[in-house]
Design an enzyme around this catalytic site. Structure first.
Site, PDB file in Angstrom:
ATOM      1  CD  GLU A  99      -3.119  -0.592   0.061  1.00  0.00           C
ATOM      2  OE1 GLU A  99      -3.350   0.612  -0.113  1.00  0.00           O
ATOM      3  OE2 GLU A  99      -3.662  -1.513  -0.576  1.00  0.00           O
ATOM      4  CG  ASP A 100       0.956   3.726  -2.672  1.00  0.00           C
ATOM      5  OD1 ASP A 100       1.543   3.167  -3.592  1.00  0.00           O
ATOM      6  OD2 ASP A 100      -0.161   4.246  -2.776  1.00  0.00           O
TER       7      ASP A 100
END
Lengths: 347, 1098
Positions: free
Chosen positions: B699-700
């Site tokens: 998630e980044d």
């Protein structure tokens, strides 16, 4: 799994991925039970280049785990001396106290850390565990400056603070110890701060022993790493224009062109020089004619020392650290075993 | 300003017809501050910022007035003070060299354009609105076509509508209660002849037919003359509620109303006030409606940028100033009216009554609150000014170029929010916020310029070019297809036969410099009009003029430009480039690249990347990114930490984020150079590897190299300041500072005072923790007037450190503010290394938090031992489609290897036709022994084995964003509660609780976890014990029911305090909530039977 010849303990470099990346894969599963004799027989080392700063050597016939352990210890666990406690007496420069001390911290000094002990944080500084430096510098106008000069370094004196301005303050007994080789910054030209007339920096810096794991400033190497020996094989003769293309696809000195029956033919000269850029695979015609790989158990080590200790000593130190670790591990196993025995005895 | 003064020059008094006061001249002095009575000192912006003062300059006027019978002339009279915009003509920083600016402690890269009011930097935002004095044809949702004109002159603003009802046309106007038949209005304006009216509207058959109904209606109303028309209007006048009712002839009143407020921007010159021109204009309005019914091309687009005007700070302030001057004049008049009749020893001297505070406070209040109140237009706008965001250079620049729209933010309309084609090159397509203000707040493009008003009268010039005055023509000519009307700023100037020649001639005059370069001339073939516009607030931008298929700017010109022989203004003066506004762009054929020039081309774009704003100009290769990513970056670039100015270490802001080691990007754009971002960067170049590493990068999230961090990567400084003043009170007492309090037993200062020096002020270099005293101030306990000789009692009112994390004291400023109070400002700072949870972003809207910090030895390394600083997960790419970032990484790697900064300007390719410069970068890499596509062989740092996959690796510019965990982390076990409800307080700043919200509650209900719910919602929140009387069901107290006067049936019940509060509040509004209690054990109902209760429910 197909059992491969030991000759093929090589990584295969494909156009999209590498395969055969594990030694165990190359030898086949379970075939290699560890034996000390085998290890002794296979291990070979040769030093290629050795200066104070650079060391290049080959280790052949070991597991990557061992090569990697040396590398990791070199980066993070060989102890050195670095600026750790700074007493700022005066700082009127534009650089903030925190940045100034951080910069000072990263300036390496030439002191043999083996002569020192780790300092107990509660104890005051002693000559066994601390080296003290001082930096006291004040910028003034240079009255002798030429009329037409405008550069800060001409019209002011001490307009730039360099690492060379750090002066050693010997603690009790240290003068004797370091009479031949007094501690000093490794490089005298590291810019620490810039000053203007009226500004002053005055500080006392204590250098303590530490390891790279706690802070990067203790790390003795600029970098320590290894690469695997490249293997390049020309499967089919490459001639003419294609040969020149082949030559350009590799690093300088890897491929040379020789005249054979009046035709230019490419020949592998020194695969060790190759950076494994695999640019040859971009040419469809050439890709089929070469085989790229790397020897899985041939590590070309390169150690660049920051300068606190010569590179070769660093490697020796790192092996000592590793031995120490092995020993403490064995001790622990012993202790656990002993306990278990005792427990069994009670039963 | 002089114009404003001239318009309001003379003040008369009703008491004495001979008395008057006249302003003869006005000028603005140099910025100064008042240090005390009669002590005026010149000032600098830097001083004003530090000392919380206003940067303003006195407004001087020369006046002539009557004192008794003599005429007195007074010069250099101060009537107020005007806040000065930085770097404007009146500012001390105007046209100073960088060296001089440095001497004044200003950043040479600061662009000015804001005000300093009470030490705060404020920007007057540009506001966009519909253009005035234009005919706008509109179609409502029912398809009814109407015509609207907003007339605006110095004196008055009014709106005139022409609408169609049942095939007849009416004028709708504020001054009249009813809609006025249009023919009546024509007659009221003095056009009594039916034929004339028809000619003014048009003699084409379909137009005549459409207008017959209106004609007939007027006849039915028996309005044939001007007098009859005015009488008709007089009956429909709105009566004025306010003000003195003057006895007037209703006919005069109607005449007055028509003259002053119907299409009042068309002049009707005295003495005869001929409104023929106005009638002609009205005729055109009607004509347009009729034409719009047949041809939808006549309907105007409200969102079209040619119909928009931007209000600039200058015009905003002049509006305000004029209003304040009018107020001062009327105040003076009232004073004169009152004072003159009084008999006095000395003669009435108006100068004694002039006080400069009205104008000064009026201007200061407007700028410092943003409430713009213009009384004469009944205008009240809020939020006109905003505090200048000084987070980094870009946020500051972005704020200056911001254009606000007056549409309501909450409304769901797509029209005004969407990208308008006419916005091209004027407003940035990327730079707009997300969410409710999306598309309403815009930013100007790099080369866009907003015109200022030039009020030159060009009538004679037009006539000399063959324009004929409509008043001299009978009217039949207007319908000819080759006759074009000529408008200047919305006023009919006449008609022209050969419009093509006319337009060409006007343009030549403009290029030669005889006319304003911002004058715009363009035809509208549908309207058959030529519009010449010189008003302020239009968007325009420069173009290279193309002649005979060749641009006028040649390579010699460019060389001269590079060697500073010529500048842009010279280019404009010698007619190489010219400004075109949105409307004139439509009459030009503009080539984007030189190769696209054809024989019809008139202009050439200067550079295509200038369609972007300053914020979007930072992005490398934005033309390869998915559009919303560029928009995200525009928002994020404003949150990046960096350099705010070369004087940042001397400024004292309440909050300042600085990067310790900022770097200029390796992959740069032309826009970056233009806006000086390379001198004021906000980010660092990092070695980036695109691969997955551990599970902490999903998630980044990004993985950071601990050793790079320790060598200074991402390190930032948060500089905060706190201030306090020493007040003086009316009773002569004043605040004082005492030294530190010493503990009696240890002889050391108490904990709170540990950082204080002997003078009671903190020492620079100390570390303060929350609650420690920064300045040990004591204030007088009482405010009552003191007996002399009696000692004053003081109480402690120290300035305490409010941050939660310890900070170092950098410096303390002691000064005096505008009110003469001693002012202390304490500057504190924290140096923060990145930690897990801190936010980083590249320049492509790819933000992520730090998920893991890993030592160098654990990082993957290449053959040379190079280790990445940041590892980014490849899953960030497929859905975001930020190809620009991939190219940036490649270009960054090439830049690092070649030692040259690579260019990544939008829409520019080194080899034309080639989509990107990737192959060039690839060759650079290949020459340096790297893989052509940037994918390298890495070895795992943990197990020492080579990695199977090739890793895409290079350098990328990363920004550290201001959101840091340290400022956000929060937890609480017990803590403060709200007074009213006794529930835990809300928010981190108040040490509040974490809310178990409705959805979480639903979840617990779904699980049937009743007791958990009870605990969370009551016991952990606001449980109280309440005594309930089981007879009346109301709340009692201390086991006693006041209502039943008994303690017989009292029960103690636990309930949320909020519920108890609700019961009592209901009681207070005459609703009795009665609680009926039963035993939990079902068969044990002793004494409590529902039938016993007095309020038995049916």
């Amino acid at each position: 799994m197909v059992k491969m010849e030991p000759r093929e303990a090589e990584v295969t470099i494909g156009s999209h991925q590498q395969s055969n990346i594990r030694l165990s894969e190359a030898y086949g599963e379970g075939s290699q039970a560890y034996s000390l004799a085998d290890f002794r027989r296979k291990l070979r080392m040769s030093v290629v280049k050795c200066t104070d700063e650079d060391l290049e050597f080959d280790i052949i016939g070991v597991d990557p785990a061992i090569a990697n352990a040396i590398r990791r210890i070199l980066i993070a666990e060989v102890p050195t001396m670095a600026a750790d406690r700074i007493t700022l007496i005066n700082n009127t420069s534009f650089i903030h106290d925190k940045d100034l001390t951080n910069r000072i911290g990263l300036v390496p000094i030439r002191v043999d850390s083996r002569l020192f002990e780790n300092r107990n944080p509660e104890q005051p500084a002693s000559s066994q565990d601390t080296v003290v430096f001082e930096l006291h510098i004040r910028c003034t106008k240079n009255l002798q400056a030429a009329q037409d000069s405008t550069l800060p370094k001409d019209i002011y004196s001490n307009s730039s603070v360099y690492s060379g301005h750090l002066t050693w303050v010997p603690l009790e007994g240290q003068e004797m110890l370091f009479a031949k080789n007094p501690p000093k910054p490794i490089h005298d030209d590291i810019l620490i701060a810039k000053l203007r007339p009226g500004q002053e920096i005055d500080m006392k810096i204590e250098y303590l022993k530490g390891i790279g794991k706690t802070h990067a400033k203790f790390s003795p190497v600029a970098t320590a790493s290894y690469r695997l020996l490249p293997v390049i094989e020309i499967l089919e003769d490459v001639c003419g224009e294609a040969a020149r293309r082949l030559k350009n696809s590799f690093s300088k000195g890897v491929v040379e062109i020789e005249k054979r029956n009046g035709v230019d033919v490419a020949k592998i000269v020194n695969p060790r020089m190759d950076t494994c850029s695999r640019n040859v695979l971009m040419h469809d015609d050439l890709a089929e004619k070469v085989r790229l790989g790397r020897k899985l158990d041939h590590f070309i080590f390169s150690v660049e020392s920051v300068g606190m200790l010569p590179s070769d000593i660093l490697v020796k130190e790192s092996i000592k650290v590793m031995l120490g670790k092995c020993k403490s591990f064995l001790d622990q196993i012993e202790r656990v075993r002993g306990k278990r025995k005792n427990a069994n005895g009670h039963h | 300003m002089r114009e404003i003064l001239e318009a309001n020059a003379i003040v008369y008094s009703e008491a004495d017809p001979n008395w008057y006061m006249e302003y003869t001249d006005i000028r603005i002095g140099t910025p100064s501050i008042v240090e005390g009575p009669g002590m005026i000192a010149a000032t600098t912006p830097y001083q004003c910022r530090l000392r919380d003062m206003t940067y303003f300059a006195p407004i001087y006027v020369d006046i002539a007035y009557k004192r008794g019978n003599e005429l007195v002339i007074r010069n250099e009279l101060e009537i107020g003070r005007m806040p000065i915009m930085l770097k404007s003509k009146g500012c001390v920083l105007h046209s100073k060299t960088p060296w001089e600016l440095t001497k004044l402690r200003e950043c040479p890269n600061d662009h000015g354009g804001y005000f300093i009011v009470k030490g705060v930097e404020r920007v007057v935002l540009m506001a966009e609105q519909l253009a005035n004095n234009r005919i706008l044809i509109d179609e409502d949702s029912k398809g009814v076509i109407s015509c609207q004109v907003t007339s605006s002159t110095h004196e008055r603003k009014s709106r005139t509508n022409v609408i169609e009802k049942n095939g007849k046309f009416y004028v709708k106007h504020n001054s009249f209660v009813d809609d006025i038949p249009v023919v009546v209005m024509f007659r009221a304006m003095g056009v009594q002849n039916d034929l004339r009216i028809h000619q003014m509207i048009g003699t084409e058959e379909n137009i005549q037919v459409a207008f017959v109904g209106s004609m007939v209606e007027c006849h039915k109303l028996h309005v044939f003359t001007q007098e009859q028309a005015l009488r008709f209007l007089a009956a429909k006048m709105k009566s004025r509620v306010f003000g003195p009712q003057k006895v007037e002839d209703p006919l005069d009143k109607a005449w007055e109303a028509v003259l002053s407020s119907v299409i009042n921007h068309i002049p009707a010159q005295p003495p005869e006030y001929n409104m023929r021109l106005r009638a002609h204009y009205l005729g055109l309005m009607v004509r347009r409606i009729i034409q719009a019914k047949y041809d939808r091309g006549f309907i105007d687009d409200r969102d079209y940028y040619g119909n928009k005007r931007v209000e600039l700070p200058g015009s905003m302030i002049s509006l305000l100033f004029e209003d304040l001057l009018k107020r001062v004049n009327s105040e003076l008049k009232t004073i004169a009216d009152k004072q003159i009749p009084m008999m006095r020893v000395t003669q009435f001297d108006i100068v004694k009554f002039m006080k400069p505070s009205t104008i000064t406070t009026g201007l200061i209040n407007a700028i410092s609150t943003g409430n713009w109140i213009i009384r004469r237009f009944n205008m009240h706008t809020i939020g006109v000014t905003q505090v200048l965001s000084r987070l980094n250079y870009i946020s500051c620049l972005g704020m200056m170029t911001r254009v606000n729209s007056h549409f309501e933010k909450s409304r769901k309309v797509s029209g005004p929010r969407s990208l308008q084609p006419s916005q091209f090159g004027m407003l940035c397509p990327s730079d707009t916020p997300e969410g409710e203000a999306c598309g309403l707040v815009k930013n100007m493009a790099l080369l866009a310029h907003i015109t200022i008003n030039s009020s030159a009268d060009l009538t004679d010039f037009f006539i000399s070019l063959g324009v004929q005055d409509v008043r001299l023509l009978c009217g039949a000519e207007f319908s000819h297809s080759h006759i074009y009307h000529v408008f200047h700023n919305g006023v009919i100037k006449g008609v022209i036969e050969d419009h093509r020649r006319f337009i060409e001639e006007v343009r030549q005059f403009r290029r030669k410099g005889f006319l304003s370069p911002y004058l715009s001339v363009y035809p509208n073939h549908i309207h058959r009009c030529v519009y010449i516009v010189t008003d302020g607030g239009r968007f325009c931008r420069p173009f290279i003029i193309v002649e005979n298929e060749r641009p006028r700017v040649t390579s010699e010109h460019l060389e001269d430009l590079n060697s500073h022989i010529l500048n842009f203004q010279d280019f404009l003066d010698i007619g190489l480039v010219e400004f075109l506004d949105v409307n004139e762009e439509n009459d030009a054929l503009i080539a984007v690249y030189e190769k696209d020039i054809t024989d019809k081309t008139t202009h050439l774009e200067i550079a295509p990347f200038t369609i972007l704003s300053a914020c979007a100009g930072i992005i490398p290769f934005p033309h390869h990114n998915q559009s919303p990513r560029n928009t995200y970056q525009c928002a994020m670039g404003k949150q990046a930490m960096g350099v705010i100015g070369y004087n940042q270490h001397m400024r004292i802001d309440t909050l300042q984020y600085n990067m310790v080691f900022p770097q200029r990007p390796l992959v740069s754009t032309k826009a970056i150079k233009l806006i000086n971002f390379d001198r004021m960067p906000a980010g660092q170049n990092v070695c980036l590897a695109v691969m997955s590493y551990s599970g902490y990068d999903i998630e980044d999230a990004i993985v950071l190299n601990k050793n790079s961090m320790e060598r200074g990567f991402g390190e930032c400084r948060v500089v905060t300041s706190q201030k306090c003043q020493l007040r003086r009170y009316p009773n002569m007492a004043c605040d004082r500072i005492l030294g530190p309090l010493v503990d009696a037993s240890t002889r050391k200062p108490i904990f709170d005072h540990q950082c204080l020096d002997y003078d009671g002020i903190v020492m620079p270099g100390e570390t303060v923790v929350k609650g420690q005293v920064l300045i040990n101030r004591h204030i007088p306990a009482g405010t009552a007037s003191l007996d002399p000789g009696q000692p004053i009692e003081y109480k402690e009112m120290p300035l305490r450190y409010q941050g939660t994390v310890p900070a170092q004291i950098d410096r303390v400023m002691v000064s005096v503010n505008a009110d003469g109070e001693t002012l202390f400002k304490v500057v504190m700072s924290q140096t923060r290394k990145p930690e897990i949870g801190d936010k980083f972003s590249s320049r492509h809207g790819q933000k992520g938090v730090v998920g893991l910090i890993v030592g160098q030895e654990d990082m993957p390394f290449d053959d040379q031992g190079v280790v990445p600083d940041i590892i980014m997960n490849p899953h960030g790419f497929p859905s975001r489609m930020t190809v620009g970032k991939m190219i940036e990484i490649l270009a960054g790697k090439a830049a690092a290897l070649s030692g040259e900064v690579q260019d990544a300007t939008a829409f520019e390719n080194k080899s034309e036709g080639e989509p990107v410069t990737c192959s060039e970068m690839g060759e650079l890499l290949q020459r340096n022994g790297f893989h052509f596509q940037g994918k390298d062989i890495l070895t795992c740092g943990v197990n020492g084995q080579p990695m199977q996959a090739y890793i895409y690796r290079g350098t990328c510019y990363y920004q550290r964003l201001k959101h840091m965990v340290q400022d956000k982390m929060h937890a609480r076990a017990r803590g403060p509660r709200a007074v009213l409800t006794r529930q835990p307080t809300e928010g981190r700043s108040r040490d509040g609780g974490l809310r178990l919200g409705e959805m979480e509650r639903d979840c617990l209900i779904g699980h049937g976890a009743a007791m958990l719910l009870r605990e969370r919602l009551m016991f952990s929140s606001d449980a109280t014990e309440v005594d309930i009387c089981n007879v009346c069901g109301l709340i009692g107290f201390l086991k006693w029911c006041q209502r039943c006067k008994s303690s017989q049936a009292m029960c103690t019940v636990k309930m949320p305090y909020a519920f108890k509060l609700l019961c009592q509040e209901l009681c207070a509004m005459n609703i009795a909530p009665r609680l009926k209690l039963e035993s939990v054990l079902s068969d044990d109902n002793e004494g409590i039977r529902s039938t016993d209760l007095p309020w038995k429910m049916s």
